[in-house]
Scaffold this active site. Structure first.
Site, PDB file in Angstrom:
ATOM      1  N   ARG A 178       1.150  -0.992  -0.031  1.00  0.00           N
ATOM      2  CA  ARG A 178      -0.128   0.306   0.127  1.00  0.00           C
ATOM      3  C   ARG A 178       0.638   1.166  -0.339  1.00  0.00           C
ATOM      4  NH1 ARG A 178      -5.327   1.076   3.118  1.00  0.00           N
ATOM      5  NH2 ARG A 178      -6.310   0.162   1.182  1.00  0.00           N
ATOM      6  N   HIS A 222      -7.084   0.843  -6.629  1.00  0.00           N
ATOM      7  CA  HIS A 222      -7.317   0.291  -5.744  1.00  0.00           C
ATOM      8  C   HIS A 222      -7.853  -1.237  -5.620  1.00  0.00           C
ATOM      9  CE1 HIS A 222      -7.910  -1.456  -1.479  1.00  0.00           C
ATOM     10  NE2 HIS A 222      -8.237  -0.852  -1.096  1.00  0.00           N
ATOM     11  N   GLN A 225     -10.053  -3.413  -4.393  1.00  0.00           N
ATOM     12  CA  GLN A 225     -11.247  -3.324  -3.635  1.00  0.00           C
ATOM     13  C   GLN A 225     -12.134  -3.438  -4.329  1.00  0.00           C
ATOM     14  OE1 GLN A 225     -11.502  -2.040  -0.542  1.00  0.00           O
ATOM     15  NE2 GLN A 225     -13.992  -2.521  -1.235  1.00  0.00           N
ATOM     16  N   ASP A 246     -17.067   7.546  -2.249  1.00  0.00           N
ATOM     17  CA  ASP A 246     -16.231   6.984  -0.945  1.00  0.00           C
ATOM     18  C   ASP A 246     -15.929   8.402  -0.684  1.00  0.00           C
ATOM     19  OD1 ASP A 246     -13.726   6.326  -0.361  1.00  0.00           O
ATOM     20  OD2 ASP A 246     -12.162   6.219  -2.172  1.00  0.00           O
ATOM     21  N   CYS A 291     -16.568   1.649  -0.286  1.00  0.00           N
ATOM     22  CA  CYS A 291     -15.101   0.887   0.332  1.00  0.00           C
ATOM     23  C   CYS A 291     -14.877   1.033   1.403  1.00  0.00           C
ATOM     24  CB  CYS A 291     -13.829   0.603  -1.085  1.00  0.00           C
ATOM     25  SG  CYS A 291     -13.389   3.437  -0.197  1.00  0.00           S
ATOM     26  N   ARG A 305     -13.586  -9.005   0.996  1.00  0.00           N
ATOM     27  CA  ARG A 305     -12.199  -8.683   0.380  1.00  0.00           C
ATOM     28  C   ARG A 305     -11.591  -9.561   1.085  1.00  0.00           C
ATOM     29  NH1 ARG A 305      -9.810  -3.370   0.750  1.00  0.00           N
ATOM     30  NH2 ARG A 305      -8.603  -3.998   0.339  1.00  0.00           N
TER      31      ARG A 305
HETATM   32  N1   CP Z   1     -11.410   0.053   1.480  1.00  0.00           N
HETATM   33  C1   CP Z   1     -10.297  -0.724   2.222  1.00  0.00           C
HETATM   34  O1   CP Z   1      -9.315  -0.238   1.547  1.00  0.00           O
HETATM   35  O2   CP Z   1     -10.178  -0.369   3.268  1.00  0.00           O
HETATM   36  P1   CP Z   1      -9.080   0.166   4.712  1.00  0.00           P
HETATM   37  O3   CP Z   1      -8.308   1.273   4.031  1.00  0.00           O
HETATM   38  O4   CP Z   1      -8.898   0.001   5.771  1.00  0.00           O
HETATM   39  O5   CP Z   1      -7.527  -0.790   4.366  1.00  0.00           O
HETATM   40  N1  NVA Z   2      -9.823   6.479  -1.442  1.00  0.00           N
HETATM   41  C1  NVA Z   2      -9.277   6.789   0.121  1.00  0.00           C
HETATM   42  C2  NVA Z   2      -9.803   4.534   0.039  1.00  0.00           C
HETATM   43  C3  NVA Z   2      -8.944   4.009   0.502  1.00  0.00           C
HETATM   44  C4  NVA Z   2      -9.332   2.755   1.015  1.00  0.00           C
HETATM   45  C5  NVA Z   2      -7.698   6.735   0.286  1.00  0.00           C
HETATM   46  O1  NVA Z   2      -7.471   6.214  -0.866  1.00  0.00           O
HETATM   47  O2  NVA Z   2      -7.834   7.190   1.117  1.00  0.00           O
END
Ligand code: CP
Ligand code: NVA
Length: 308
Positions: A103, A130, A133, A221, A261, A289
């Site tokens: 990440r 992502h 997701q 989101d 998400c 997930r």
């Molecule tokens: N939706 C998602 O990826 O959640 P987190 O940021 O908690 O991993």
């Molecule tokens: N768009 C959000 C998604 C988190 C899972 C972010 O990048 O923070």
């Protein structure tokens, strides 16, 4: 399937459908107490430059459920790109582990890891995409028996990383999607081009009500993604007409499903009533997930369920 999973565009339509069938099988196996041993004796490294609840827990639990072991690496702890270059981290990790999930802030970090790793790399969220997701999201709809070719999805809000992966997978699956966002917050032009090249029926509009009208699925989101905190006030103002509230939901089909998400910024992009309402499937998305990512890992590592 490609060696790495960095973008939803790494999948073909058939591979996406195979992942859904496999995720369903893995979910069923788990519920009936039959163990899977795809990852027996194998280890995954999980690199995090940003916070996480769902990705952290579902990858670690999923790897455990497949009989493997996960090592959590906070980017600051390993000094990704500071103490050591990204290619050097990738080369070293490849000597010890069987796969890497990362990440990251910049999408280039995950492509750089993949370029220099000799083991599969999975994008666990970047500023561009992502994909895990999106696989879990469309698996959730698949599980509910939704007909992808006739459904219409409305994305309300920021044209962000999650929106990008959802747009690409929607295009692959033949799902018609309308993205409603304020000017200046549209999805990336390159991602729009990819979705259109894949045959996507994609529309971009500023009009949230028009997008929601007659929709089968409403997806939103956060307005301020991780790393954009300095823009929070400006974004609150820009997105004020894009809240998923009961009025907006009223424009969709009475049977419309609500997706997010998570994490949600309650009272910003979505109200409590909508997020916690009867049509909300956000916790199914979160649950899935786990199974969707187990399917991704299984495919990347070339496992066969017959081995388990
Ligand atoms: N939706 C998602 O990826 O959640 P987190 O940021 O908690 O991993
Ligand atoms: N768009 C959000 C998604 C988190 C899972 C972010 O990048 O923070």
């Amino acid at each position: 399937m490609n060696r790495h999973f960095l973008s939803a565009a790494d999948l073909t339509r058939d591979e996406a459908l195979e992942l859904f069938a496999l995720a369903a099988e893995l979910k069923q196996r788990r519920k009936s107490g039959r163990p899977s041993t795809t990852l027996a004796g194998k280890t995954f490294a999980m690199i995090f430059e940003k916070p996480s609840l769902r990705t952290r827990v579902t990858f670690e639990v999923g790897i455990t459920q497949l009989g493997g072991h996960a090592v959590h690496l906070a980017a600051r702890e390993i000094g990704l790109g500071t103490r050591e270059t990204v290619p050097d981290v990738a080369r070293n990790l490849s000597r010890w582990v069987d796969g890497i999930m990362a990440r990251v802030y910049a999408h280039a970090t995950v492509t750089d890891l993949a370029r220099h790793a000799t083991v599969p790399v999975i994008n666990g969220l970047s500023d561009l995409e992502h994909p895990c997701q999106a696989v879990a999201d469309f698996f959730t709809l698949y599980e509910r028996g939704v007909d992808f070719t006739t459904m219409r999805m409305a994305w309300i809000g920021d044209g962000n990383n999650v929106c990008h992966s959802v747009m690409i997978l929607a295009a692959l699956l033949g799902v018609s999607i309308v993205v409603a966002c304020p000017p200046g917050y549209e999805p990336d032009a390159g991602v729009q081009a990819t979705a259109r090249r894949l045959g996507g029926r994609l529309e971009i509009t500023e009009d949230a009500r028009a997008a929601a009208s007659g929709a089968d699925v409403l997806y939103t989101d956060v307005w301020t993604s991780m790393g954009q905190e300095a823009e929070h006030e400006r974004r609150l103002e820009a997105f004020s007409r894009y809240q998923l509230n009961e009025t907006l939901v009223g424009f969709a089909k009475p049977s419309a499903l609500i997706m997010h998400c998570l994490p949600a910024h309650r009272g910003e992009e979505i109200t409590d009533t909508v997020l916690d309402g009867k049509r909300s499937i956000v916790l199914e998305q979160a649950e899935n997930r786990l199974h969707a990512q187990k399917a991704v890992i299984h495919k990347l590592l070339g496992g066969s369920l017959d081995d388990t």
